[in-house]
Design an enzyme around this catalytic site. Structure first.
Site, PDB file in Angstrom:
ATOM      1  N   CYS A  13       0.866  -1.187   0.000  1.00 37.10           N
ATOM      2  CA  CYS A  13       0.000   0.000   0.000  1.00 37.10           C
ATOM      3  C   CYS A  13       0.899   1.233   0.000  1.00 37.10           C
ATOM      4  O   CYS A  13       2.070   1.143  -0.389  1.00 37.10           O
ATOM      5  CB  CYS A  13      -0.971  -0.027   1.184  1.00 37.10           C
ATOM      6  SG  CYS A  13      -0.190  -0.022   2.818  1.00 37.10           S
ATOM      7  N   ARG A  19      -3.298  -0.657   5.378  1.00 36.63           N
ATOM      8  CA  ARG A  19      -3.882  -1.731   4.558  1.00 36.63           C
ATOM      9  C   ARG A  19      -2.966  -2.940   4.380  1.00 36.63           C
ATOM     10  O   ARG A  19      -3.398  -4.083   4.586  1.00 36.63           O
ATOM     11  CB  ARG A  19      -4.279  -1.178   3.181  1.00 36.63           C
ATOM     12  CG  ARG A  19      -5.432  -0.195   3.246  1.00 36.63           C
ATOM     13  CD  ARG A  19      -5.573   0.579   1.958  1.00 36.63           C
ATOM     14  NE  ARG A  19      -4.451   1.495   1.757  1.00 36.63           N
ATOM     15  CZ  ARG A  19      -4.258   2.247   0.675  1.00 36.63           C
ATOM     16  NH1 ARG A  19      -5.119   2.155  -0.321  1.00 36.63           N
ATOM     17  NH2 ARG A  19      -3.223   3.061   0.602  1.00 36.63           N
ATOM     18  N   ASP A 132      -8.013   3.852   1.103  1.00 34.61           N
ATOM     19  CA  ASP A 132      -7.076   4.276   2.142  1.00 34.61           C
ATOM     20  C   ASP A 132      -7.868   4.728   3.378  1.00 34.61           C
ATOM     21  O   ASP A 132      -8.645   5.679   3.283  1.00 34.61           O
ATOM     22  CB  ASP A 132      -6.272   5.447   1.552  1.00 34.61           C
ATOM     23  CG  ASP A 132      -5.212   5.939   2.499  1.00 34.61           C
ATOM     24  OD1 ASP A 132      -5.215   5.540   3.677  1.00 34.61           O
ATOM     25  OD2 ASP A 132      -4.373   6.736   2.033  1.00 34.61           O
TER      26      ASP A 132
END
Ligand code: 4NP
Length: 164
Positions: A13, A19, A132
């Site tokens: 990420c 994440r 996000d």
């Protein structure tokens, strides 16, 4: 997948604090439950190096711990050697994918890059990235974990069926 070979998975990420460390931990948990720990290795990294050495965001660790997951990873940046060391590199969104694609040293290396949304199933079909959660509230973290649970299950299934 050759049954005697270890398959190495890298989740990527932006910051490697929300994440991708969650994806790594979820995948490790599924692999452990299926008795496959000898066949896989998982890691995660970020395209942005600013959080290097940090533990995952406390909001993500808290949300994960409520699902019985302990995220212990320390953030690191993606490096070009990752393309040699990993079999599959899973990006959370298009921006991560594009950064990885530019980093890839060859066409063969670029072929290792996939998007997590390729593995969404019934619940998240049609969603095209893992959002996000950094600037989101608690629901953002829960949504990411829900998506990653579905995506990782299906990703492992595809690997075991040698479809990827
Ligand atoms: P991640 O979330 O990419 O899921 O780890 C973020 C973490 C940090 C930042 C952005 C996204 N940041 O801008 O510092």
């Amino acid at each position: 997948m050759n049954s005697s070979k270890i398959t190495r998975l890298l989740f990527v990420c932006l910051g490697n604090i929300c994440r991708s460390p969650a994806a790594q931990t979820i995948m490790e948990s599924i692999i452990t439950k299926q008795g496959l720990t000898n066949a896989f290795e998982c890691d995660s990294a970020g395209t942005y190096a600013g959080h290097t050495g940090e533990k995952a965001d406390p909001r993500m660790r808290h949300a994960a711990s409520r699902r019985g997951l302990d995220i212990t990873h320390r953030a690191r940046a993606v490096r070009s050697g990752d393309f040699d060391n990993f079999d599959l590199i899973i990006a959370m969104d298009d921006s991560n994918y594009d950064r990885l694609y530019r980093l890839a040293p060859s066409i063969e290396a670029a072929d290792k890059i996939h998007r997590m949304c390729e593995f969404f199933g019934d619940r998240f079909a049609g969603r095209d990235y893992v959002p996000d959660p950094y600037y989101e509230g608690q629901e953002g973290f829960e949504l990411v974990l829900d998506m990653l649970e579905e995506g990782c299950e299906n990703l492992l299934g595809r690997i075991l069926k040698q479809e990827i």
